[in-house]
Write an enzyme that holds these catalytic residues in place. Structure first.
Site, mmCIF file in Angstrom:
data_model
loop_
_atom_site.group_PDB
_atom_site.id
_atom_site.type_symbol
_atom_site.label_atom_id
_atom_site.label_comp_id
_atom_site.label_asym_id
_atom_site.label_seq_id
_atom_site.Cartn_x
_atom_site.Cartn_y
_atom_site.Cartn_z
ATOM 1 N N GLU A 114 0.817 -1.198 0.000
ATOM 2 C CA GLU A 114 0.000 0.000 0.000
ATOM 3 C C GLU A 114 0.857 1.257 0.000
ATOM 4 O OE1 GLU A 114 -4.092 -1.703 1.852
ATOM 5 O OE2 GLU A 114 -2.851 -0.522 3.201
ATOM 6 N N CYS A 127 3.550 8.428 1.492
ATOM 7 C CA CYS A 127 4.034 7.392 2.403
ATOM 8 C C CYS A 127 4.203 6.108 1.604
ATOM 9 C CB CYS A 127 2.999 7.222 3.525
ATOM 10 S SG CYS A 127 3.407 5.920 4.695
ATOM 11 N N CYS A 134 5.991 -7.432 6.917
ATOM 12 C CA CYS A 134 7.100 -6.979 7.773
ATOM 13 C C CYS A 134 7.449 -8.106 8.736
ATOM 14 C CB CYS A 134 6.679 -5.734 8.566
ATOM 15 S SG CYS A 134 8.028 -5.044 9.567
ATOM 16 N N CYS A 138 5.636 -6.000 15.490
ATOM 17 C CA CYS A 138 5.237 -5.050 16.531
ATOM 18 C C CYS A 138 3.788 -5.342 16.939
ATOM 19 C CB CYS A 138 5.396 -3.616 16.044
ATOM 20 S SG CYS A 138 7.114 -3.197 15.698
ATOM 21 N N CYS A 141 0.635 -3.295 15.324
ATOM 22 C CA CYS A 141 0.694 -2.933 13.905
ATOM 23 C C CYS A 141 -0.001 -3.972 13.049
ATOM 24 C CB CYS A 141 2.153 -2.790 13.483
ATOM 25 S SG CYS A 141 2.333 -2.386 11.731
ATOM 26 N N GLY A 181 6.542 -2.380 6.124
ATOM 27 C CA GLY A 181 7.908 -2.900 6.144
ATOM 28 C C GLY A 181 8.866 -2.091 6.998
ATOM 29 N N SER A 213 11.582 5.944 8.545
ATOM 30 C CA SER A 213 11.146 5.557 9.884
ATOM 31 C C SER A 213 11.587 4.127 10.167
ATOM 32 C CB SER A 213 9.619 5.670 9.978
ATOM 33 O OG SER A 213 9.166 5.253 11.245
ATOM 34 N N LEU A 236 9.747 4.624 18.895
ATOM 35 C CA LEU A 236 10.195 4.300 20.259
ATOM 36 C C LEU A 236 9.062 3.627 21.055
ATOM 37 C CD1 LEU A 236 12.697 4.531 22.022
ATOM 38 C CD2 LEU A 236 11.827 6.702 22.874
ATOM 39 N N HIS A 237 7.972 4.313 21.227
ATOM 40 C CA HIS A 237 6.729 3.750 21.784
ATOM 41 C C HIS A 237 6.753 3.373 23.265
ATOM 42 C CE1 HIS A 237 5.451 3.913 17.710
ATOM 43 N NE2 HIS A 237 5.997 2.801 17.311
ATOM 44 N N CYS A 355 -1.693 5.352 9.998
ATOM 45 C CA CYS A 355 -0.491 4.618 10.419
ATOM 46 C C CYS A 355 -0.852 3.253 10.979
ATOM 47 C CB CYS A 355 0.214 5.350 11.557
ATOM 48 S SG CYS A 355 1.079 6.780 11.035
#
Ligand code: SAH
Length: 378
Positions: A114, A127, A134, A138, A141, A181, A213, A236-237, A355
């Site tokens: 996408e 983007c 990926c 995470c 995600c 990714g 990123s 970071l999160h 996102c």
């Protein structure tokens, strides 16, 4: 099996090889200047041909060699035999109520990715994706749920920019490698595509207008600092390793202290740029005043700004978005400590373009397809 699960599974398959003839042609859409010059040298041509072709392909959007009249007829015919200019195919295209656009792009018979365009005043941010799926897994995600199929080629990454520039009636002023990714796991293809984004004869973007990123691949950050020092965003999160280990499993390999040390080294090479730290706001998970204080403490010596991203839900997601008041309070705490922090406004969420929602499945079937795929896995 119902047809929707079929589709979702088919898109997870390994790529099917193209027919030999097609695979052998060099797809010049992904050749930055050095490779294009070597390519022309290998044809017995002078390297300045690279400059002409870069301009035709990227600045003028050519997809055929025939109109490249400054190349001479026999060279054009030869290029038609050994090369091609091929972008991913548009499988689906959606426009959100807020003007955000999302494309589902087919990169081979078994794989889609996408791409999203976000208009905002004079700025137009594209983007792009760097991998099909990926591998990083995470927890929050949606791309992670689809697993990892393969790296995109430089042609498939630069081809996204090529497509968008041709499809849009307004300029692409910024590119962010924040789609599907982990770009630093696909270093060579990503940096060659970045070269094209920066190349004056192609898209001519300033370094600060291209942002990569990463979830925090330390060796990749160091390589990027020297190879292509564009703007860096780091996902970071969480302010501590115990929590980050859970949210971003890559942290078990490269814990926060090592990651921030790499960020300091990156900042030393690019002294004018602050590093953006992305922080997804997850209700009751990482959004307390104590988390904010710990984050302030950790970022102390890094030239940092913080992007708070309200969590974007997707079917089956095990998290909720933090309430707006909690996000505002978190941001104010950071601002109060002298850290520039902004909240990223969710864009295109009515078309699943925000996102972390990029899934690379056939859009019209995405929601149900995803649910059936999850059901099939249980
Ligand atoms: N792999 C890279 C780039 C892709 S993700 C990286 O990790 O940075 C782009 C950004 O969206 C990252 O900050 C990512 O953590 C964030 N993101 C992923 N899922 C999200 C979700 N559901 N809601 C909000 N942000 C999300």
């Amino acid at each position: 099996m119902p047809p929707r699960a079929d589709t979702a599974n088919r898109l997870r398959e390994r790529p099917v090889r193209c027919s030999a003839g097609a695979a052998e042609r060099a797809n010049l859409i992904g050749f930055a200047r050095p490779r294009l010059e070597s390519f022309f040298e290998s044809l017995g041509e002078r390297p300045f041909r690279a400059r002409q072709v870069l301009k035709w392909v990227h600045a003028r959007g050519a997809s055929e060699f025939e109109p490249m009249t400054d190349l001479g007829r026999s060279l054009r015919a030869r290029l038609g035999e050994v090369a091609e200019i091929r972008a991913p195919e548009v499988e689906d295209h959606r426009v959100s109520a807020d003007g955000t656009r999302k494309w589902l792009l087919r990169v081979d018979s078994g794989n889609c990715v996408e791409m999203v365009f976000i208009p905002e005043g004079h700025r137009g941010t594209l983007c792009v994706s760097s991998q099909v799926g990926c591998p990083l897994d995470c927890a929050f995600c949606s791309t992670a749920q689809q697993g990892f199929n393969r790296n995109l080629t430089a042609a498939e990454i630069a081809g996204q920019v090529w497509l968008a520039v041709r499809a849009l009636d307004r300029p692409v002023t910024n590119v962010v490698l924040m789609g599907m990714g982990e770009p630093l796991l696909n270093f060579d293809a990503v940096t060659e595509a970045i070269d094209l984004m920066l190349e004056d004869l192609a898209y001519g973007l300033a370094r600060r207008r291209v942002t990569l990123s990463t979830a925090g691949l330390v060796p990749g950050i160091d390589r990027l600092a020297h190879r292509a020092p564009v703007s860096l965003a780091v996902s970071l999160h969480a302010p501590d390793d115990a929590l980050r280990d859970r949210l971003v499993p890559l942290n078990r390999k490269y814990p926060i202290a090592e990651l921030l040390a790499a960020c300091r080294r990156f900042a030393a090479v690019n002294p004018k740029q602050k590093i953006t730290f992305e922080y997804v706001m997850l209700d009751g998970v990482n959004d307390s005043p104590a988390h904010a204080r710990a984050l302030i403490e950790r970022l102390g010596t890094v030239p940092a700004k913080v992007n708070l991203i309200p969590f974007n839900p997707f079917p089956g997601a095990p998290f909720r978005r933090s309430p707006q008041a909690v996000i505002d309070a978190f941001r104010e705490r950071l601002n109060g400590a002298g850290i520039v922090a902004i909240t990223r406004r969710p864009r295109g969420d009515d078309i699943d373009a925000a996102c972390g929602q990029l899934a690379g499945e056939v859009v019209a079937r995405a929601a149900r397809g995803r649910r059936s795929a999850l059901a099939a896995m249980q």
